[in-house]
Design a protein around this motif. Structure first.
Motif, short mmCIF file in Angstrom:
data_model
loop_
_atom_site.label_atom_id
_atom_site.label_comp_id
_atom_site.label_asym_id
_atom_site.label_seq_id
_atom_site.Cartn_x
_atom_site.Cartn_y
_atom_site.Cartn_z
N UNK A 59 -66.73 -29.57 33.67
CA UNK A 59 -66.67 -28.30 34.66
C UNK A 59 -68.03 -27.53 34.06
N UNK A 60 -68.15 -26.95 33.19
CA UNK A 60 -69.17 -26.41 32.55
C UNK A 60 -70.88 -27.51 32.55
N UNK A 61 -70.87 -27.96 32.40
CA UNK A 61 -72.47 -29.32 33.10
C UNK A 61 -72.61 -29.32 34.59
N UNK A 62 -71.83 -29.27 34.99
CA UNK A 62 -71.62 -28.79 36.87
C UNK A 62 -71.77 -27.99 37.16
N UNK A 63 -71.43 -26.77 36.96
CA UNK A 63 -71.44 -25.12 37.56
C UNK A 63 -73.24 -25.00 37.51
N UNK A 64 -73.40 -25.66 36.74
CA UNK A 64 -75.34 -25.20 37.08
C UNK A 64 -76.50 -26.56 38.27
N UNK A 65 -75.63 -27.17 38.55
CA UNK A 65 -76.06 -28.26 39.61
C UNK A 65 -76.19 -27.91 40.99
N UNK A 66 -76.84 -27.18 41.41
CA UNK A 66 -76.77 -26.56 42.96
C UNK A 66 -76.18 -27.24 43.97
N UNK A 67 -75.37 -26.75 44.55
CA UNK A 67 -75.18 -27.80 46.05
C UNK A 67 -73.91 -28.41 46.17
N UNK A 68 -73.24 -29.24 44.71
CA UNK A 68 -72.29 -29.89 44.12
C UNK A 68 -70.77 -28.62 44.22
N UNK A 69 -69.75 -29.47 44.53
CA UNK A 69 -68.82 -29.09 45.16
C UNK A 69 -67.64 -29.75 44.21
N UNK A 70 -66.66 -28.66 43.70
CA UNK A 70 -65.85 -29.62 42.71
C UNK A 70 -64.48 -29.60 43.32
N UNK A 71 -63.50 -30.37 43.38
CA UNK A 71 -62.15 -29.95 43.50
C UNK A 71 -61.50 -30.92 42.03
N UNK A 72 -60.59 -30.36 42.08
CA UNK A 72 -58.75 -30.89 41.55
C UNK A 72 -57.99 -30.64 41.64
N UNK A 73 -57.37 -31.45 42.52
CA UNK A 73 -55.75 -31.84 42.74
C UNK A 73 -55.04 -31.72 41.83
N UNK A 74 -53.84 -30.71 41.87
CA UNK A 74 -53.10 -30.24 40.98
C UNK A 74 -51.81 -31.81 41.07
N UNK A 87 -57.51 -20.25 34.32
CA UNK A 87 -57.19 -21.25 33.16
C UNK A 87 -57.95 -22.79 33.89
N UNK A 88 -58.19 -23.06 32.72
CA UNK A 88 -58.66 -24.44 32.94
C UNK A 88 -58.47 -25.75 32.12
N UNK A 89 -58.53 -26.84 32.01
CA UNK A 89 -58.54 -27.85 31.05
C UNK A 89 -59.61 -28.18 30.48
N UNK A 90 -61.10 -27.29 30.18
CA UNK A 90 -62.50 -27.14 30.00
C UNK A 90 -62.70 -26.51 29.30
N UNK A 91 -64.08 -26.53 28.76
CA UNK A 91 -64.72 -25.17 28.12
C UNK A 91 -64.54 -24.16 28.99
N UNK A 92 -64.24 -22.99 28.40
CA UNK A 92 -64.39 -21.82 28.96
C UNK A 92 -65.27 -21.65 29.25
N UNK A 93 -66.61 -21.36 28.18
CA UNK A 93 -68.26 -20.94 28.45
C UNK A 93 -68.85 -22.05 29.72
N UNK A 94 -69.13 -20.92 30.12
CA UNK A 94 -69.68 -22.03 31.47
C UNK A 94 -68.92 -22.64 32.47
N UNK A 95 -68.11 -22.43 32.19
CA UNK A 95 -66.70 -23.44 33.30
C UNK A 95 -66.16 -22.80 34.40
N UNK A 96 -65.35 -23.39 35.19
CA UNK A 96 -64.77 -22.77 36.04
C UNK A 96 -64.63 -21.24 36.38
N UNK A 97 -63.63 -20.59 35.10
CA UNK A 97 -63.44 -19.54 35.12
C UNK A 97 -64.55 -18.25 35.08
#
Length: 597
Positions: free
Chosen positions: A397-412, A521-531
């Protein structure tokens, strides 16, 4: 401990064993591996295949003065046994116990902690150069790499440099597979070498290596002699050892799918699981993609030597011409997918989340820059558990948050997985990502209603809009339970699953403005993540509601049970509720009403 093995407490003791007793040592090691690994889970097949090879290495070379570097590292169990860690196998892959990979803190005999493939030759190149510059002519470097790992581009970059460097011994452990059979032109070439059909210099000789082999990798004496020849050559040498994955354990030898590469707890007598497993995220994904494939002839799938582990077995069975296994070559997989998309298809690239790290440049420049419709399915996202720091999928999530135009889904849950996967492969104007954990899929988490593409999972009745909990993917169910605890404490809570974590939905920003506090709340690193992305979006929109991000620290997390690691870092319902209460404070109803106005 069996009689001979009990006395081998370090490699020096192994050198004292008479050659005619080495087959008995190998047999004892195999019995030990079957008993210990079946009892706890881990990498069984790869280690059964390198027993004699590892014995020979430790008889020829003087570890740790001589550096033996294992590529990928999952085949280092025998090395650990021979370097004094037999008793520690009682704690294999448990918190605070023996790692399933080399670990420098465990032993001076472990030089690198790699468990991503195709890296050992580059480590070796640097070690050889360092030894030359430091005048350490007495030391040797040995790199053990499998034919599967040799399909990775990094390995060939290293070979290109090693061939013109100082003395190094590259031991090619050729068993014809990684998880699955090795693919491509290299596999064909190695098959010809094994059969003695080489015509002229082979590829290693053409690069500049001395080539020794093929050698029976299950004949200790033959491997020893080949390694001594390599040492005497005093230059770059490839020792080609032919081995069998799962050697000596009938259930593994009969397992044609992956020769028991990685196992859970098994009955050692039968090789069958002790506990029946329920549906997993991987199996749910595999079934849905196969269904999509039946309806969408333009959908194709790519994998990096992990067809079954990422759930593509059924898709491959039904549509074999539409699956491309590129070997352990994630960078190539992504850019090849870009070409497939340019050609009018919709590729689905299936990787473990941790291995996407290796191809971020290709995601950014080869896919996203061209706004290509490529779907990335990231298995084992978040904390994975016993495989440890390099396998936790916490950076995506942290790495992909910097990619322009990408859409990231997280099914529950499984229902949302099917919905979001269908939506992802229906997207035609840019890349999409669907991520899910290594776990059982669990029951569905129902929504109260949908708000601009987001699911509202909980809303406190007759209470003010105090706290907005934002949680997508696996943490959503935990957030709902935290909301119930908070509601019981008189705190009004709304729980929203954004479904698409990135980019941030503007309606979510608006919803944040209507609450006193936002907790993500996310199960990845907080730095640069979805939050962090939501916090930035709120700041950009001049929303003053504080946003507090719960997730994982920017750290390398040790191995252990997934649930324990999540609990340690506050990702339980009780911990989330406690943080919310602390941040909520003791404000009066009047002050709450004023804040909402």
């Amino acid at each position: 401990m069996t009689p001979l093995l009990r006395d081998i407490t370090d490699p020096r003791r192994l050198k004292e064993v008479p050659p005619d007793r080495l087959p008995a040592v190998a047999a004892e090691i195999r019995d030990f591996l079957v008993r210990e690994v079946c009892g706890r889970g881990g990498h069984l097949g790869p280690n059964l295949g390198v027993v004699e090879l590892t014995i020979a290495l430790h008889r020829v070379f003087d570890s740790p003065t001589d550096r033996i570097v294992f590529d990928t590292g999952h085949q280092s169990y025998v090395h650990k046994i021979l370097t004094g860690r037999q008793a520690a196998f009682a704690t294999l892959r448990t918190a605070g116990g023996l790692s399933g990979y080399p670990m420098r803190a465990e032993s001076a005999h472990d030089h690198v902690e790699n468990s991503h493939a195709s890296t050992a030759l580059s480590y070796a190149d640097g070690l050889v150069k360092a030894q030359r510059l430091r005048g350490e002519a007495h030391r040797r470097v040995v790199a053990v790499i499998g034919d599967g790992a040799l399909t990775g581009g990094l390995a060939w970059e290293a070979l290109n440099n090693l061939a013109r460097g100082g003395p190094v011994v590259v031991v090619l452990n050729d068993n014809g597979r990684s998880y699955d059979p090795t693919v491509g032109g290299l596999a064909d070439h190695l098959t010809a070498l094994r059969a003695g059909r080489g015509d002229g210099p082979n590829v290693f000789q053409q690069l500049g290596f001395t080539y020794v082999g093929p050698v029976d990798g299950h004949d200790v004496t033959a491997v020893e002699e080949a390694c001594r020849v390599a040492v005497r050559a005093d230059r770059p040498v490839v020792v080609h050892c032919v081995t069998e994955k799962g050697r000596g354990y009938a259930p593994a030898e009969q397992d044609e799918e992956d020769r028991m590469h990685g196992i859970g707890v098994l009955d050692p007598g039968t090789g069958r699981p002790v506990r029946a497993g329920g549906p997993t995220w991987t199996s749910a994904f595999g079934a849905e993609l196969a269904g999509i494939g039946a309806r969408r002839p333009d959908v194709v799938a790519l994998t990096a030597a992990m067809l079954r582990p990422v759930g593509l077995a059924e898709f491959a069975r039904r549509f074999p011409e539409r699956v491309f296994d590129v070997g352990i070559a994630e960078q190539h997989a992504v850019t090849s997918a870009a070409g497939l998309a340019m050609g009018g298809l919709h590729p689905v690239v299936c990787l473990y989340a941790t291995f996407l790290n290796r191809a971020v440049d290709q995601v950014l420049m080869d896919v996203a820059l061209h706004r290509l419709p490529v779907t990335f399915v990231l298995d084992r996202a978040g904390v994975t558990g016993p495989d440890g720091p390099s396998h936790h999928g916490v950076w995506d999530l942290a790495l992909l948050s910097a990619v322009p135009g990408i859409r990231v889904a997280a099914p529950r849950d499984a229902t949302r997985l099917a919905e979001l996967l269908r939506a992802a492969v229906s997207t035609s104007d840019g890349p999409t990502v669907v991520r899910f954990p290594k776990a059982g899929v669990g029951p569905d988490v129902p929504a109260l209603n949908r708000l601009d593409g987001m699911d509202v999972l909980h809303r406190s009745r007759s209470l003010p809009l105090d706290v907005l909990l934002v949680a997508g993917g696996a943490p959503a169910a935990v957030a709902v339970r935290a909301a119930e605890l908070l509601s019981d404490a008189g705190v009004g809570v709304t729980v929203v699953d954004p479904r698409w974590l990135l980019p941030v939905n503007p309606t979510l920003v608006h919803l944040a403005s209507r609450h006193r506090l936002v907790i993500t709340v996310e199960d990845g690193v907080r730095t640069g993540g979805a939050g962090a992305a939501l916090a930035q979006a709120c700041a950009d929109a001049r929303v003053t509601t504080p946003v507090h991000n719960l997730g994982l620290p920017t750290a390398f997390l040790d191995h252990g049970e997934r649930s324990d690691i999540l609990a340690e870092h506050g990702l339980t319902a009780e911990s989330i509720a406690r943080v919310a209460l602390e941040l909520h404070g003791d404000r009066t109803a009047d002050r709450v009403a004023g804040a909402l106005r």
